[in-house]
Design a protein around this motif. Structure first.
Motif, PDB file in Angstrom:
ATOM      1  N   PHE A   3       0.955  -1.284   0.008  1.00 35.32           N
ATOM      2  CA  PHE A   3       0.104   0.064   0.093  1.00 35.32           C
ATOM      3  C   PHE A   3       0.920   1.184   0.030  1.00 35.32           C
ATOM      4  O   PHE A   3       1.907   1.484   0.795  1.00 35.32           O
ATOM      5  CB  PHE A   3      -0.895  -0.045   1.128  1.00 35.32           C
ATOM      6  N   ASN A   4       0.642   2.049  -0.870  1.00 34.14           N
ATOM      7  CA  ASN A   4       1.204   3.327  -1.076  1.00 34.14           C
ATOM      8  C   ASN A   4       0.207   4.549  -1.032  1.00 34.14           C
ATOM      9  O   ASN A   4      -1.240   4.131  -1.385  1.00 34.14           O
ATOM     10  CB  ASN A   4       2.306   3.495  -2.001  1.00 34.14           C
ATOM     11  N   THR A   5       0.629   5.774  -1.160  1.00 33.86           N
ATOM     12  CA  THR A   5      -0.039   6.856  -1.076  1.00 33.86           C
ATOM     13  C   THR A   5      -1.254   6.790  -2.186  1.00 33.86           C
ATOM     14  O   THR A   5      -2.400   6.883  -2.189  1.00 33.86           O
ATOM     15  CB  THR A   5       0.479   8.282  -0.950  1.00 33.86           C
ATOM     16  N   LYS A   6      -0.486   6.346  -3.392  1.00 33.43           N
ATOM     17  CA  LYS A   6      -1.171   6.446  -4.604  1.00 33.43           C
ATOM     18  C   LYS A   6      -2.428   5.261  -4.402  1.00 33.43           C
ATOM     19  O   LYS A   6      -3.440   5.421  -5.033  1.00 33.43           O
ATOM     20  CB  LYS A   6      -0.398   6.310  -6.137  1.00 33.43           C
ATOM     21  N   LEU A   7      -1.983   4.187  -4.068  1.00 29.46           N
ATOM     22  CA  LEU A   7      -3.205   3.187  -4.129  1.00 29.46           C
ATOM     23  C   LEU A   7      -4.134   3.442  -3.108  1.00 29.46           C
ATOM     24  O   LEU A   7      -5.344   3.072  -3.206  1.00 29.46           O
ATOM     25  CB  LEU A   7      -2.362   1.713  -3.760  1.00 29.46           C
ATOM     26  N   ILE A   8      -3.813   3.764  -2.008  1.00 30.64           N
ATOM     27  CA  ILE A   8      -4.778   4.372  -1.153  1.00 30.64           C
ATOM     28  C   ILE A   8      -5.611   5.453  -1.499  1.00 30.64           C
ATOM     29  O   ILE A   8      -7.126   5.275  -1.483  1.00 30.64           O
ATOM     30  CB  ILE A   8      -4.229   4.889   0.167  1.00 30.64           C
ATOM     31  N   ALA A   9      -5.215   6.265  -2.423  1.00 28.60           N
ATOM     32  CA  ALA A   9      -6.137   7.470  -3.084  1.00 28.60           C
ATOM     33  C   ALA A   9      -6.907   6.714  -3.989  1.00 28.60           C
ATOM     34  O   ALA A   9      -8.202   7.065  -4.016  1.00 28.60           O
ATOM     35  CB  ALA A   9      -5.323   8.478  -3.587  1.00 28.60           C
ATOM     36  N   GLN A  10      -6.498   5.800  -4.781  1.00 32.80           N
ATOM     37  CA  GLN A  10      -7.422   5.148  -6.074  1.00 32.80           C
ATOM     38  C   GLN A  10      -8.345   4.365  -5.169  1.00 32.80           C
ATOM     39  O   GLN A  10      -9.508   4.415  -5.755  1.00 32.80           O
ATOM     40  CB  GLN A  10      -6.378   4.257  -6.805  1.00 32.80           C
ATOM     41  N   ASN A  11      -8.017   3.707  -4.256  1.00 34.72           N
ATOM     42  CA  ASN A  11      -9.175   2.919  -3.485  1.00 34.72           C
ATOM     43  C   ASN A  11     -10.252   3.825  -2.800  1.00 34.72           C
ATOM     44  O   ASN A  11     -11.260   3.431  -2.742  1.00 34.72           O
ATOM     45  CB  ASN A  11      -8.647   1.943  -2.506  1.00 34.72           C
ATOM     46  N   ALA A  12      -9.704   4.945  -2.189  1.00 30.84           N
ATOM     47  CA  ALA A  12     -10.807   5.794  -1.787  1.00 30.84           C
ATOM     48  C   ALA A  12     -11.507   6.526  -2.753  1.00 30.84           C
ATOM     49  O   ALA A  12     -12.687   6.621  -2.576  1.00 30.84           O
ATOM     50  CB  ALA A  12      -9.887   6.969  -1.037  1.00 30.84           C
ATOM     51  N   ILE A  13     -11.077   6.627  -3.929  1.00 29.07           N
ATOM     52  CA  ILE A  13     -11.972   7.212  -4.976  1.00 29.07           C
ATOM     53  C   ILE A  13     -12.912   5.919  -5.569  1.00 29.07           C
ATOM     54  O   ILE A  13     -14.077   6.212  -5.460  1.00 29.07           O
ATOM     55  CB  ILE A  13     -11.123   7.613  -6.201  1.00 29.07           C
ATOM     56  N   ILE A  14     -12.373   5.037  -5.510  1.00 29.66           N
ATOM     57  CA  ILE A  14     -13.338   3.775  -5.755  1.00 29.66           C
ATOM     58  C   ILE A  14     -14.713   3.571  -4.725  1.00 29.66           C
ATOM     59  O   ILE A  14     -15.481   3.466  -5.022  1.00 29.66           O
ATOM     60  CB  ILE A  14     -12.534   2.302  -6.072  1.00 29.66           C
ATOM     61  N   ALA A  15     -14.095   3.801  -3.499  1.00 29.00           N
ATOM     62  CA  ALA A  15     -15.063   3.484  -2.425  1.00 29.00           C
ATOM     63  C   ALA A  15     -15.978   4.747  -2.687  1.00 29.00           C
ATOM     64  O   ALA A  15     -17.369   4.329  -2.347  1.00 29.00           O
ATOM     65  CB  ALA A  15     -14.413   3.684  -1.117  1.00 29.00           C
ATOM     66  N   CYS A  16     -15.635   5.759  -2.989  1.00 32.26           N
ATOM     67  CA  CYS A  16     -16.668   6.954  -3.036  1.00 32.26           C
ATOM     68  C   CYS A  16     -17.448   6.749  -4.312  1.00 32.26           C
ATOM     69  O   CYS A  16     -18.793   6.962  -4.017  1.00 32.26           O
ATOM     70  CB  CYS A  16     -15.938   8.255  -3.169  1.00 32.26           C
ATOM     71  N   ILE A  17     -16.859   6.174  -5.333  1.00 33.47           N
ATOM     72  CA  ILE A  17     -17.885   6.060  -6.434  1.00 33.47           C
ATOM     73  C   ILE A  17     -18.691   4.904  -6.156  1.00 33.47           C
ATOM     74  O   ILE A  17     -20.012   5.004  -6.439  1.00 33.47           O
ATOM     75  CB  ILE A  17     -17.081   5.640  -7.887  1.00 33.47           C
ATOM     76  N   TYR A  18     -18.489   3.978  -5.622  1.00 34.28           N
ATOM     77  CA  TYR A  18     -19.298   2.714  -5.238  1.00 34.28           C
ATOM     78  C   TYR A  18     -20.493   3.404  -4.412  1.00 34.28           C
ATOM     79  O   TYR A  18     -21.871   2.894  -4.474  1.00 34.28           O
ATOM     80  CB  TYR A  18     -18.581   1.682  -4.621  1.00 34.28           C
ATOM     81  N   THR A  19     -20.258   4.146  -3.310  1.00 34.41           N
ATOM     82  CA  THR A  19     -21.004   4.835  -2.203  1.00 34.41           C
ATOM     83  C   THR A  19     -22.073   5.722  -3.068  1.00 34.41           C
ATOM     84  O   THR A  19     -23.365   5.590  -2.851  1.00 34.41           O
ATOM     85  CB  THR A  19     -20.360   5.467  -1.202  1.00 34.41           C
ATOM     86  N   VAL A  20     -21.391   6.608  -3.871  1.00 34.22           N
ATOM     87  CA  VAL A  20     -22.497   7.479  -4.554  1.00 34.22           C
ATOM     88  C   VAL A  20     -23.386   6.730  -5.591  1.00 34.22           C
ATOM     89  O   VAL A  20     -24.649   7.301  -5.448  1.00 34.22           O
ATOM     90  CB  VAL A  20     -21.537   8.539  -5.291  1.00 34.22           C
ATOM     91  N   PHE A  21     -22.799   5.938  -6.221  1.00 35.57           N
ATOM     92  CA  PHE A  21     -23.518   5.185  -7.292  1.00 35.57           C
ATOM     93  C   PHE A  21     -24.741   4.210  -6.204  1.00 35.57           C
ATOM     94  O   PHE A  21     -25.923   4.304  -6.882  1.00 35.57           O
ATOM     95  CB  PHE A  21     -22.716   3.987  -8.050  1.00 35.57           C
ATOM     96  N   THR A  22     -24.663   3.871  -5.193  1.00 32.53           N
ATOM     97  CA  THR A  22     -25.465   3.221  -4.640  1.00 32.53           C
ATOM     98  C   THR A  22     -26.663   4.032  -3.949  1.00 32.53           C
ATOM     99  O   THR A  22     -27.661   3.915  -4.027  1.00 32.53           O
ATOM    100  CB  THR A  22     -24.947   2.162  -3.344  1.00 32.53           C
ATOM    101  N   LEU A  23     -26.129   5.167  -3.416  1.00 30.04           N
ATOM    102  CA  LEU A  23     -27.019   6.134  -2.739  1.00 30.04           C
ATOM    103  C   LEU A  23     -27.951   6.707  -4.004  1.00 30.04           C
ATOM    104  O   LEU A  23     -29.036   7.185  -3.648  1.00 30.04           O
ATOM    105  CB  LEU A  23     -26.167   7.149  -1.977  1.00 30.04           C
TER     106      LEU A  23
END
Length: 157
Positions: A3-23
């Motif tokens: 895990f590095n900063t880039k990977l953490i940021a990418q996963n955070a973006i993916i988590a946000c996209i999943y959440t927004v699409f669901t909501l």
């Protein structure tokens, strides 16, 4: 996997996209008959396991406001985790979609049985149909996106 900063940021973006699409489609995402469009992006796990944390965290966050409360946070998140693992292990997107829908149908069907008392088989079939439809949309979408070399380089490395 490191895990590095880039990977953490990418996963955070993916988590946000999943959440927004669901909501954004909450009435369809949390009901007895589910059509959760956010599940399309679980195909990221088909191409690279490094996206699994973002997908699972996104599912957990999206399930916090669910009318089923802790049941959805536990069962829904567990289901998405297993689907992501299955996606990563599969070599064929269509088979991955079918298996992913089976996993989701079984787990979420059981969750809905616990919550509403509707027979398990009825719930499992309804959820399986909705999930299979969404995942097949994902197959078509990712087939189209896979023709873009830059996109494929980005998600596979």
């Amino acid at each position: 996997m490191r895990f590095n900063t880039k990977l953490i940021a990418q996963n955070a973006i993916i988590a946000c996209i999943y959440t927004v699409f669901t909501l954004a489609i909450a009435p369809l995402a949390y009901s007895e008959i589910q059509f959760r469009l956010s599940e399309i992006i679980v195909f990221l796990a088909f191409y690279n396991k490094k996206y699994i944390p973002g997908l699972v965290i996104g599912c957990f966050i999206a399930n916090i406001p669910s009318t089923l409360g802790w049941l959805d946070m536990v069962f829904g998140t567990f289901s998405t985790f297993l689907v992501c693992i299955a996606m990563y292990k599969m070599k064929n997107k269509y088979l991955a979609a079918f298996v992913g829908a089976l996993i989701t149908g079984g787990i979420i069907g059981f969750e809905l049985h616990l919550a509403f008392g509707i027979p398990f088989v009825v719930n499992a079939i309804y959820v399986w149909i909705g999930e299979l439809a969404v995942l097949l949309i994902g197959v078509v979408l990712f087939d189209s996106l896979s023709k873009n070399k830059k996109f494929m380089e980005f998600i596979t490395k």
